[in-house]
Design a protein around this motif. Sequence first.
Motif, PDB file in Angstrom:
ATOM      1  N   LEU A  20       0.150 -16.463  -6.555  1.00 25.80           N
ATOM      2  CA  LEU A  20      -0.285 -16.258  -5.101  1.00 25.80           C
ATOM      3  C   LEU A  20       0.348 -15.078  -4.624  1.00 25.80           C
ATOM      4  CD1 LEU A  20      -0.797 -19.610  -3.446  1.00 25.80           C
ATOM      5  CD2 LEU A  20      -2.459 -18.089  -4.434  1.00 25.80           C
ATOM      6  N   PHE A  21      -0.330 -14.027  -3.813  1.00 25.34           N
ATOM      7  CA  PHE A  21       0.388 -13.051  -3.187  1.00 25.34           C
ATOM      8  C   PHE A  21      -0.162 -12.791  -1.821  1.00 25.34           C
ATOM      9  CE2 PHE A  21      -3.563 -11.196  -5.307  1.00 25.34           C
ATOM     10  CZ  PHE A  21      -3.948 -10.285  -4.342  1.00 25.34           C
ATOM     11  N   SER A  22       0.519 -12.413  -1.140  1.00 25.50           N
ATOM     12  CA  SER A  22       0.093 -12.163   0.389  1.00 25.50           C
ATOM     13  C   SER A  22       0.430 -10.501   0.681  1.00 25.50           C
ATOM     14  CB  SER A  22       0.924 -12.860   1.404  1.00 25.50           C
ATOM     15  OG  SER A  22       2.079 -12.459   1.379  1.00 25.50           O
ATOM     16  N   VAL A  23      -0.702  -9.994   1.665  1.00 22.45           N
ATOM     17  CA  VAL A  23      -0.350  -8.412   1.700  1.00 22.45           C
ATOM     18  C   VAL A  23      -1.146  -8.359   3.204  1.00 22.45           C
ATOM     19  CG1 VAL A  23      -2.612  -7.831   0.354  1.00 22.45           C
ATOM     20  CG2 VAL A  23      -1.120  -6.104   1.294  1.00 22.45           C
ATOM     21  N   LYS A  24      -0.399  -7.666   4.080  1.00 26.48           N
ATOM     22  CA  LYS A  24      -1.156  -7.380   5.304  1.00 26.48           C
ATOM     23  C   LYS A  24      -1.880  -6.000   5.363  1.00 26.48           C
ATOM     24  CE  LYS A  24       0.119  -7.699  10.289  1.00 26.48           C
ATOM     25  NZ  LYS A  24       0.986  -7.906  11.447  1.00 26.48           N
ATOM     26  N   ASP A  25      -3.022  -6.130   5.917  1.00 27.13           N
ATOM     27  CA  ASP A  25      -3.710  -5.070   5.929  1.00 27.13           C
ATOM     28  C   ASP A  25      -4.017  -4.458   4.836  1.00 27.13           C
ATOM     29  OD1 ASP A  25      -3.939  -5.044   8.837  1.00 27.13           O
ATOM     30  OD2 ASP A  25      -1.946  -3.987   9.039  1.00 27.13           O
ATOM     31  N   MET A  26      -4.614  -5.226   3.898  1.00 23.88           N
ATOM     32  CA  MET A  26      -5.027  -4.570   2.568  1.00 23.88           C
ATOM     33  C   MET A  26      -5.671  -3.283   2.641  1.00 23.88           C
ATOM     34  SD  MET A  26      -5.103  -5.037  -0.922  1.00 23.88           S
ATOM     35  CE  MET A  26      -4.954  -6.669  -1.154  1.00 23.88           C
ATOM     36  N   ARG A  27      -5.096  -2.207   1.562  1.00 22.53           N
ATOM     37  CA  ARG A  27      -5.906  -1.074   1.561  1.00 22.53           C
ATOM     38  C   ARG A  27      -6.433  -0.847   0.092  1.00 22.53           C
ATOM     39  NH1 ARG A  27      -5.370   1.409   6.686  1.00 22.53           N
ATOM     40  NH2 ARG A  27      -3.239   0.913   7.533  1.00 22.53           N
ATOM     41  N   ASN A  28      -7.497  -0.397   0.188  1.00 18.05           N
ATOM     42  CA  ASN A  28      -8.585  -0.516  -1.044  1.00 18.05           C
ATOM     43  C   ASN A  28      -7.794   0.482  -2.168  1.00 18.05           C
ATOM     44  OD1 ASN A  28     -10.512  -2.330  -0.439  1.00 18.05           O
ATOM     45  ND2 ASN A  28     -11.516  -0.818   0.593  1.00 18.05           N
ATOM     46  N   THR A  29      -7.426   1.656  -1.438  1.00 21.09           N
ATOM     47  CA  THR A  29      -6.399   2.721  -2.188  1.00 21.09           C
ATOM     48  C   THR A  29      -5.680   2.156  -3.071  1.00 21.09           C
ATOM     49  OG1 THR A  29      -7.375   4.584  -0.750  1.00 21.09           O
ATOM     50  CG2 THR A  29      -5.571   4.933  -2.619  1.00 21.09           C
TER      51      THR A  29
END
Length: 220
Positions: free
Chosen positions: A42-51
């Motif tokens: 499981l991972f979390s990321v704020k404001d995922m960027r497609n690049t």
Amino acid sequence: MPKSKRSTVVSLTKTDKKGREGKEKLINDVQECVDNYSYLYLFSVKDMRNTFLKEIRNDFKDSRFFYGKNRVMAKGLGTSPETEYKEGLSGIAKDLSNEVGMLFTNKDPKEVQSYFDEFVHPDYARSGAIATQTVTLPEGPVKRGADPMPHNMEPLIRSLGMPTSLKNGIVTLLVPYTICTEGETLTTNQAHLLKLFYHQLAEFKVDLISYYHQGQVHQL
């Protein structure tokens, strides 16, 4: 003889045929990955960027990522000991919320943790983020990086709150202007201005939360 958890039927209600088929496919894909990969992270990321996500996917070509539709993915794993697809998966499913995704891979925790510890990139802050520094522009001709601000952008930056005008075709700041102050919450206009002036006050980083392996959930 105990009932096999793999025969558990996942009920999907209140969805049209097209939506139901999509959810059923996602559930099947998740369960197939449970069978085919040794580890589920499981991972979390704020404001995922497609690049950045594209770059990560390229580095994990032999793995599988799932991001979004967490309630459906949780159903695929099973949200209780009675409904979990394999023993222990409900311990992962309960944390599938907000900006949390799943990574299925055969890479061990040491390798995965090391990769994401190093995968940190400067990024533009979005509205609602906290400014990490004060950014002030001096009075006079406005520069964007090392170059003069193009004259056709003057109406835009003025509409975003900067006191500017065109003097002999040069974008000019009439008084010193502070785009943001360290510690304050950024507005949409401030975030836009920071991007226009190439000030990256944020970092893109993936945080690992936990992983599942052979029936056990381990915190990271």
